[in-house]
Design a protein around this motif. Structure first.
Motif, mmCIF file in Angstrom:
data_model
loop_
_atom_site.group_PDB
_atom_site.id
_atom_site.type_symbol
_atom_site.label_atom_id
_atom_site.label_comp_id
_atom_site.label_asym_id
_atom_site.label_seq_id
_atom_site.Cartn_x
_atom_site.Cartn_y
_atom_site.Cartn_z
ATOM 1 N N MET A 65 -0.795 9.644 6.284
ATOM 2 C CA MET A 65 -1.641 8.580 5.779
ATOM 3 C C MET A 65 -0.951 7.927 4.583
ATOM 4 S SD MET A 65 -5.647 8.762 4.522
ATOM 5 C CE MET A 65 -5.695 10.440 4.980
ATOM 6 N N ALA A 66 -0.942 6.623 4.560
ATOM 7 C CA ALA A 66 -0.282 5.885 3.488
ATOM 8 C C ALA A 66 -1.154 5.837 2.241
ATOM 9 C CB ALA A 66 0.022 4.469 3.955
ATOM 10 N N GLU A 67 -0.499 5.789 1.102
ATOM 11 C CA GLU A 67 -1.217 5.688 -0.163
ATOM 12 C C GLU A 67 -1.951 4.358 -0.239
ATOM 13 O OE1 GLU A 67 -0.142 5.199 -4.859
ATOM 14 O OE2 GLU A 67 1.126 6.475 -3.647
ATOM 15 N N LYS A 68 -3.179 4.409 -0.771
ATOM 16 C CA LYS A 68 -3.980 3.196 -0.913
ATOM 17 C C LYS A 68 -4.530 3.109 -2.329
ATOM 18 C CE LYS A 68 -5.288 3.032 3.883
ATOM 19 N NZ LYS A 68 -6.320 3.157 4.869
ATOM 20 N N LEU A 69 -4.624 1.889 -2.836
ATOM 21 C CA LEU A 69 -5.302 1.626 -4.088
ATOM 22 C C LEU A 69 -6.711 1.178 -3.733
ATOM 23 C CD1 LEU A 69 -5.580 1.139 -7.132
ATOM 24 C CD2 LEU A 69 -4.577 -1.133 -6.756
ATOM 25 N N VAL A 70 -7.706 1.966 -4.150
ATOM 26 C CA VAL A 70 -9.106 1.674 -3.858
ATOM 27 C C VAL A 70 -9.772 1.292 -5.176
ATOM 28 C CG1 VAL A 70 -11.267 2.540 -2.900
ATOM 29 C CG2 VAL A 70 -9.078 3.362 -1.979
ATOM 30 N N GLU A 71 -10.230 0.033 -5.261
ATOM 31 C CA GLU A 71 -10.875 -0.459 -6.472
ATOM 32 C C GLU A 71 -12.352 -0.694 -6.179
ATOM 33 O OE1 GLU A 71 -7.742 -3.227 -8.658
ATOM 34 O OE2 GLU A 71 -7.876 -3.646 -6.492
ATOM 35 N N LEU A 72 -13.204 -0.109 -7.021
ATOM 36 C CA LEU A 72 -14.644 -0.273 -6.868
ATOM 37 C C LEU A 72 -15.171 -1.142 -7.989
ATOM 38 C CD1 LEU A 72 -14.186 3.169 -6.312
ATOM 39 C CD2 LEU A 72 -16.279 2.492 -5.177
ATOM 40 N N PHE A 73 -16.021 -2.071 -7.624
ATOM 41 C CA PHE A 73 -16.666 -2.954 -8.594
ATOM 42 C C PHE A 73 -18.147 -2.620 -8.574
ATOM 43 C CE2 PHE A 73 -12.747 -4.839 -7.363
ATOM 44 C CZ PHE A 73 -12.255 -5.408 -8.520
ATOM 45 N N THR A 74 -18.677 -2.206 -9.738
ATOM 46 C CA THR A 74 -20.053 -1.743 -9.816
ATOM 47 C C THR A 74 -20.766 -2.399 -10.989
ATOM 48 O OG1 THR A 74 -19.776 0.116 -11.348
ATOM 49 C CG2 THR A 74 -19.188 0.521 -9.051
ATOM 50 N N SER A 75 -22.068 -2.117 -11.053
ATOM 51 C CA SER A 75 -22.851 -2.521 -12.222
ATOM 52 C C SER A 75 -23.655 -1.345 -12.751
ATOM 53 C CB SER A 75 -23.795 -3.676 -11.864
ATOM 54 O OG SER A 75 -24.754 -3.237 -10.927
ATOM 55 N N GLY A 76 -23.320 -0.137 -12.261
ATOM 56 C CA GLY A 76 -24.016 1.051 -12.711
ATOM 57 C C GLY A 76 -25.341 1.309 -12.013
ATOM 58 N N CYS A 77 -25.665 0.526 -10.997
ATOM 59 C CA CYS A 77 -26.941 0.676 -10.287
ATOM 60 C C CYS A 77 -26.883 1.884 -9.340
ATOM 61 C CB CYS A 77 -27.255 -0.591 -9.492
ATOM 62 S SG CYS A 77 -26.141 -0.873 -8.090
ATOM 63 N N PRO A 78 -28.033 2.367 -8.861
ATOM 64 C CA PRO A 78 -28.036 3.518 -7.951
ATOM 65 C C PRO A 78 -27.225 3.295 -6.671
ATOM 66 C CG PRO A 78 -30.240 3.150 -8.802
ATOM 67 C CD PRO A 78 -29.398 1.981 -9.249
ATOM 68 N N ILE A 79 -27.268 2.110 -6.128
ATOM 69 C CA ILE A 79 -26.485 1.837 -4.912
ATOM 70 C C ILE A 79 -24.997 1.848 -5.250
ATOM 71 C CG2 ILE A 79 -25.988 0.117 -3.134
ATOM 72 C CD1 ILE A 79 -28.969 -0.706 -3.378
ATOM 73 N N CYS A 80 -24.649 1.328 -6.410
ATOM 74 C CA CYS A 80 -23.251 1.359 -6.855
ATOM 75 C C CYS A 80 -22.786 2.805 -7.016
ATOM 76 C CB CYS A 80 -23.090 0.625 -8.177
ATOM 77 S SG CYS A 80 -23.396 -1.152 -8.098
ATOM 78 N N GLU A 81 -23.617 3.624 -7.638
ATOM 79 C CA GLU A 81 -23.252 5.023 -7.853
ATOM 80 C C GLU A 81 -23.079 5.754 -6.523
ATOM 81 O OE1 GLU A 81 -22.259 6.198 -10.787
ATOM 82 O OE2 GLU A 81 -22.601 4.150 -11.447
ATOM 83 N N ARG A 82 -23.900 5.424 -5.537
ATOM 84 C CA ARG A 82 -23.759 6.021 -4.209
ATOM 85 C C ARG A 82 -22.405 5.633 -3.605
ATOM 86 N NH1 ARG A 82 -26.698 4.195 1.239
ATOM 87 N NH2 ARG A 82 -25.755 5.725 2.597
ATOM 88 N N THR A 83 -22.006 4.402 -3.800
ATOM 89 C CA THR A 83 -20.726 3.931 -3.277
ATOM 90 C C THR A 83 -19.572 4.642 -3.968
ATOM 91 O OG1 THR A 83 -21.715 1.788 -2.777
ATOM 92 C CG2 THR A 83 -19.311 1.890 -2.850
ATOM 93 N N VAL A 84 -19.641 4.798 -5.283
ATOM 94 C CA VAL A 84 -18.605 5.518 -6.025
ATOM 95 C C VAL A 84 -18.501 6.950 -5.510
ATOM 96 C CG1 VAL A 84 -17.938 6.434 -8.290
ATOM 97 C CG2 VAL A 84 -18.768 4.083 -8.093
ATOM 98 N N LYS A 85 -19.644 7.606 -5.320
ATOM 99 C CA LYS A 85 -19.646 8.978 -4.810
ATOM 100 C C LYS A 85 -19.029 9.039 -3.418
ATOM 101 C CE LYS A 85 -22.599 12.956 -3.761
ATOM 102 N NZ LYS A 85 -21.683 13.404 -2.741
#
Length: 91
Positions: A1-21
């Protein structure tokens, strides 16, 4: 598997936190991926996070960019977790 840069853009909301997790769960066993979280509410020391959000065309959060491109999982107002998993793990 190739290395990937994964950037997450959030606002600290519960749905954002679920995505980060979800992203952290998908990448925890692979040292090949770099994960960067930008909380747009907290801002960056520079304008880096805002500039990147504009560059990627992000209109809502949470949003995920992989290797400098807004991920398909986030192109329809929300995160499709099945698509996100496929994009990160190459399934």
């Amino acid at each position: 598997m190739a290395e990937k840069l994964v950037e997450l853009f959030t606002s600290g909301c519960p749905i954002c936190e679920r995505t980060v997790k979800q992203v952290r769960d998908l990448t925890q066993y692979s040292a090949e991926h770099e994960v960067v979280v930008y909380d747009l509410n907290k801002k960056c020391d520079t304008n880096k996070c805002e500039d990147k959000a504009k560059e990627y065309g992000i209109q809502s959060v949470p949003a995920v960019a992989i290797d400098g491109k807004l991920a398909d999982c986030c192109s329809n107002n929300g995160v499709n977790f099945d698509t996100l998993e496929a994009e990160i793990l190459g399934k």
